[in-house]
Design a protein around this motif. Sequence first.
Motif, mmCIF file in Angstrom:
data_model
loop_
_atom_site.group_PDB
_atom_site.id
_atom_site.type_symbol
_atom_site.label_atom_id
_atom_site.label_comp_id
_atom_site.label_asym_id
_atom_site.label_seq_id
_atom_site.Cartn_x
_atom_site.Cartn_y
_atom_site.Cartn_z
ATOM 1 N N ASN A 111 0.033 13.220 47.272
ATOM 2 C CA ASN A 111 -0.031 12.736 45.891
ATOM 3 C C ASN A 111 1.368 12.777 45.281
ATOM 4 O O ASN A 111 2.172 13.663 45.566
ATOM 5 C CB ASN A 111 -0.980 13.598 45.059
ATOM 6 C CG ASN A 111 -2.432 13.425 45.482
ATOM 7 O OD1 ASN A 111 -2.788 12.422 46.095
ATOM 8 N ND2 ASN A 111 -3.264 14.396 45.163
ATOM 9 N N ILE A 113 3.784 11.941 41.590
ATOM 10 C CA ILE A 113 4.047 11.529 40.209
ATOM 11 C C ILE A 113 5.532 11.180 40.148
ATOM 12 O O ILE A 113 6.372 12.039 40.408
ATOM 13 C CB ILE A 113 3.725 12.659 39.211
ATOM 14 C CG1 ILE A 113 2.253 13.058 39.305
ATOM 15 C CG2 ILE A 113 4.077 12.230 37.788
ATOM 16 C CD1 ILE A 113 1.926 14.329 38.536
ATOM 17 N N GLN A 244 -10.743 7.570 37.978
ATOM 18 C CA GLN A 244 -10.126 8.506 38.916
ATOM 19 C C GLN A 244 -11.089 9.613 39.334
ATOM 20 O O GLN A 244 -11.119 10.019 40.497
ATOM 21 C CB GLN A 244 -8.855 9.091 38.280
ATOM 22 C CG GLN A 244 -8.079 10.036 39.174
ATOM 23 C CD GLN A 244 -8.567 11.481 39.051
ATOM 24 O OE1 GLN A 244 -9.132 11.858 38.021
ATOM 25 N NE2 GLN A 244 -8.372 12.253 40.107
ATOM 26 N N MET A 253 -3.259 9.763 45.288
ATOM 27 C CA MET A 253 -2.983 9.431 43.891
ATOM 28 C C MET A 253 -1.477 9.196 43.700
ATOM 29 O O MET A 253 -0.673 10.085 44.000
ATOM 30 C CB MET A 253 -3.439 10.564 42.969
ATOM 31 C CG MET A 253 -4.876 10.995 43.166
ATOM 32 S SD MET A 253 -6.010 9.794 42.482
ATOM 33 C CE MET A 253 -7.585 10.516 42.979
ATOM 34 N N VAL A 272 -3.904 14.140 38.608
ATOM 35 C CA VAL A 272 -3.277 14.246 39.928
ATOM 36 C C VAL A 272 -3.091 15.724 40.283
ATOM 37 O O VAL A 272 -2.384 16.444 39.589
ATOM 38 C CB VAL A 272 -1.906 13.526 39.970
ATOM 39 C CG1 VAL A 272 -1.330 13.585 41.369
ATOM 40 C CG2 VAL A 272 -2.046 12.084 39.511
ATOM 41 N N ALA A 275 0.496 17.536 43.325
ATOM 42 C CA ALA A 275 1.400 16.389 43.436
ATOM 43 C C ALA A 275 2.846 16.825 43.577
ATOM 44 O O ALA A 275 3.251 17.876 43.080
ATOM 45 C CB ALA A 275 1.264 15.497 42.205
#
Length: 462
Positions: A111, A113, A244, A253, A272, A275
């Motif tokens: 994951n 971001i 989600q 994600m 998320v 991450a």
Amino acid sequence: MAAERGGWWERPQHRRGWREEPEEEEEEQRREHPAESSLLNKLIRMSLVESSQKVEILQQDPSSPLCSIKSFEQLPLKEELLQGIYMAGFNRPSKIQEQALPIMLAYPPQNLIAQSQSGTGKTAAFVLAMLSRVSAAEKYPQFSPSKCLCLAPTYELALQTGNVVETIGKFCADIKVAYAVQGNRVPQGVALEEQIVIGTPGTMLDWCFKRGLVDVKKIKVFVLDEADIMINMQGLSCQSIRIQKALPKDCQMLLFSATFKEAVRAFAMRIVSNAIVIKLREDELTLSNIRQYFFICESQEEKYRALCNIYGCVTIGQAVVFCQTRRSASWLAAEMSQDGHQVAMLTAELTVPQRANIIQRFREGKEKVLIVTNVCARGIDVQQVTIVVNFSLPTSRRRNEPDFETYLHRIGRTGRFGKKGIAFSMVESCNVGLVHKIEEYFQTKIKELDPDDMDELERLEN
């Protein structure tokens, strides 16, 4: 090229000017939708923006691999994806791509971001990840029934992302894209064959739960694009979170944002887990390559005469002139056109494609002067811009305070790509205090000039 003497700036000053009454002002930046700004940036980016900021990785999962790449060949990509990325104009990875792609393409999936400014290649990065995952059936059979789902805040942004998918995936003959956007009618109960579904949260919610067009249990990659816009648009964050939450636990994600304010961080952490976070490291702000000056002008006509004197004395490639309102921009454009200048005007009343076309014409040098409101303070990256003029200083809602962020992005239209630039601001004597507040805020010097002292203006060339 420097203007010749005896030109349009020497016309008799008999035309009637007007004074802009504060209560009549309709500041364009207050009406501009952030999604429109994002779409404009996507339309006008002909090449990558080389950010001077450093990339910082905050590793959440200690078992996740951290590495960066310097070429796309270092990634586990099929030949057809390499062909597609090169056809899309990416000769080498950008800074955000160097760090993000190895994480997104890792196995097992990670994951992520990620935050990076507009124009740095974020869209191409997550598009490449989606295309890689849906074409990975031979290597990883468990991905064979998978679909990738990508959410964008508006119809136009969804289509722009789809265009990138179709460009990079041109040589992936078996991969197709579906658009979950308003007006795209699909018969109820029909199973979508497309592996990549791109759309807006409201329509995607309808396709997933009301009409059964998308089986959320088969989604293996979930991309949330423009997260900073999503959380500022009423209802979108709730719709996105609802989608989600219905996804399988092993769904990868990927959340992307142009900013990384606390609200974005909180929103990201809600959807998320475990991450890796990639963000821009905030370096010290510098305006060292932009010389800043101001004139005291009490009326529109005085401001116009000062602008004429600038053109008479300073060598100019191209110039951007910022007005606070659409009315003053229209007045100035009419005056300059009447004097035989090639000018273009950019305001919020134009559609996004119209604005993109005007900016592209300006890039190509078809107009030398671009008169704008705050609508595009962030959107113009033209190497030939040597001068920025604030026909009025940007102010906050209280009017007795400068709008520091807008001022920064305005004058930042010159001095691009490490080149030198000059910024002029025109202020009434009662507003000189705003200039001093800007000096204090940015720890910079803004020198006062006499707009009628032609010798002093000519010395600015040295």
